[in-house]
Design an enzyme around this catalytic site. Sequence first.
Site, PDB file in Angstrom:
ATOM      1  N   HIS A  72      15.424 -20.642 -37.841  1.00 55.78           N
ATOM      2  CA  HIS A  72      16.332 -19.525 -38.120  1.00 55.78           C
ATOM      3  C   HIS A  72      17.876 -19.819 -38.088  1.00 55.78           C
ATOM      4  CE1 HIS A  72      17.655 -15.090 -37.970  1.00 55.78           C
ATOM      5  NE2 HIS A  72      17.033 -15.198 -39.169  1.00 55.78           N
ATOM      6  N   LYS A  90      21.505 -21.372 -38.671  1.00 57.10           N
ATOM      7  CA  LYS A  90      22.480 -21.666 -39.850  1.00 57.10           C
ATOM      8  C   LYS A  90      23.708 -22.491 -39.130  1.00 57.10           C
ATOM      9  CE  LYS A  90      20.568 -17.214 -40.741  1.00 57.10           C
ATOM     10  NZ  LYS A  90      19.825 -16.475 -39.762  1.00 57.10           N
ATOM     11  N   ASP A 118      31.685 -34.367 -40.742  1.00 57.52           N
ATOM     12  CA  ASP A 118      32.167 -35.556 -40.042  1.00 57.52           C
ATOM     13  C   ASP A 118      32.290 -35.519 -38.783  1.00 57.52           C
ATOM     14  OD1 ASP A 118      32.815 -36.642 -42.710  1.00 57.52           O
ATOM     15  OD2 ASP A 118      34.809 -35.873 -42.689  1.00 57.52           O
ATOM     16  N   HIS A 130      24.518  -7.718 -41.153  1.00 59.57           N
ATOM     17  CA  HIS A 130      23.588  -8.621 -41.048  1.00 59.57           C
ATOM     18  C   HIS A 130      24.150  -9.674 -39.860  1.00 59.57           C
ATOM     19  CE1 HIS A 130      21.284 -12.431 -41.774  1.00 59.57           C
ATOM     20  NE2 HIS A 130      20.482 -11.423 -41.655  1.00 59.57           N
ATOM     21  N   LYS A 132      25.391 -10.792 -36.230  1.00 57.70           N
ATOM     22  CA  LYS A 132      24.885 -10.562 -34.756  1.00 57.70           C
ATOM     23  C   LYS A 132      25.837 -11.224 -33.917  1.00 57.70           C
ATOM     24  CE  LYS A 132      21.603 -12.781 -38.123  1.00 57.70           C
ATOM     25  NZ  LYS A 132      20.596 -11.681 -38.157  1.00 57.70           N
ATOM     26  N   ASP A 140      33.822  -7.265 -22.512  1.00 63.90           N
ATOM     27  CA  ASP A 140      35.335  -6.906 -21.756  1.00 63.90           C
ATOM     28  C   ASP A 140      36.451  -7.600 -22.497  1.00 63.90           C
ATOM     29  OD1 ASP A 140      33.935  -5.364 -20.134  1.00 63.90           O
ATOM     30  OD2 ASP A 140      33.945  -7.090 -18.369  1.00 63.90           O
TER      31      ASP A 140
END
Length: 487
Positions: free
Chosen positions: A224, A226, A231, A405, A407, A412
């Site tokens: 899952h 991404k 480089d 979508h 996350k 604080d």
Amino acid sequence: MNIVLNIISELYPIIYGLLIIISSLKILKQYRKTSEIINWLLMIYLLPILGLIIWFFIGKIYLNNRRKQIAKKVWSITESWMYDLKKIKYIFESKNSKVAKSLFKLCNYRQGILGVKSNEIRLLHNTTDVINTLIQDIKLAKKNIEMVFYIWNPGGIADDVAKALIYSAKKGIHCRLILDAAGSLKFFHSPWLNMMQQSGIKIVKSLKLNLLKMFFRRIDIRQHRKIILIDNYITYTGSMNLVDPYLFKKSYKIGQWIDLMIRIEGPLAITMGIVYSCDWEMETEKKILPKINKHKNLILKKKKCYPIIQAIPSGPGFPKNMIHRTLLVAIYSARKKITITTPYFIPSHELLNAICIVSKKGIEVNIIIPLYSDSFLVKWASKYFFNKLLDSGVNIYQFQKGLLHTKSILIDEQLSLIGTANLDMRSIWLNFEITLAIDNQLFAKQLKCIHNYYVSQSKLLDYKTWKVRSFWKKLIEKIFYLCSPLL
């Protein structure tokens, strides 16, 4: 024939009873959390045969032996490589803000590495900006490009990224791509697979779908993450899959997908490269650890204050329960305010309690979730938790302008958590995920602005209205809550 049927009919209750007893004992032995034990036991008792089948395929087995052996081998090699990296002390930072101190201490203890200083960090919340910036970086790459995605869905802007990769590969740039077999199913059945491979791009199908493998590992563990590495200096991660947000799941009629990505320059790419190399070796058994070059990818620009970042990978073979512990430590570290965004909200018992406890202590807690969801089950199951949250004073905002979508967690206005993990059982316990913990006030202010925008496009769940919802809605919520181990 009748004799055989009679024998089967007589033996069936005994065999089934033994399977129930064996399964129950294994569940009690395997799972530590009371809520999970109860949910699985209810499933095998209330769903005859089907409950046992579900538990056998997705509740019992974790990883097959081959992957376990590779994981052990990978980490033994990685540890010696990290030992050399940690000798370059100037890229690490041992001092953190008060709110981030406990979390970074946990990461150092569990992962064996301090937070890393970074040169530049950018928040990209517009998909067009993300793609344009990424394409530019791909075309300017000089040595290597590595990517891992859960979903690559051909069409629209995703094809523009594919064309840019082909362009760079033909120039001699080493390009590697890991795609989840289930999430990227459409890609693997599209012409782009051959076109990209013919240009020299190495493409690996992660966690291949195979009926026989169902008996040797959990079939619902997914890749899952991404991650994009260019480089060994530029890093991208966040919630966005390689899809066109206007086209992806258009038939669901839930609107555009809203995502958030981070682009980072500096030594973090090396530590993220460790995660990528582990994923690559798990699939191919070939080592590709990033090269350490003090004169190029580990150069730090002169700045008064560097963003301090900790990469937190999770999944089979990585430090156990790391995402869960990260979330708990971060939430309990709050003293003023917490804002959480997640598309799927199925928290563990401990996480739910942590959120409610800090809210009752007078800390402002805001949870932003999408009003519309692509998962009917998750939509109803998540509502089961609203009662306790609202009773504890938590503000629940429902985003109305598409499927949110993103996350992220902001604590604080100092500590930011951004990555691929949802606040659900699958991300917390099963999948291969990546989360970045960022200790930097300036970056936190940028994330706060994005959160404020999300709130402006949301409606606040009214406590009184929620309490008087119909009986059948309450019943559906409780029924789907029992499915939470599967979600």
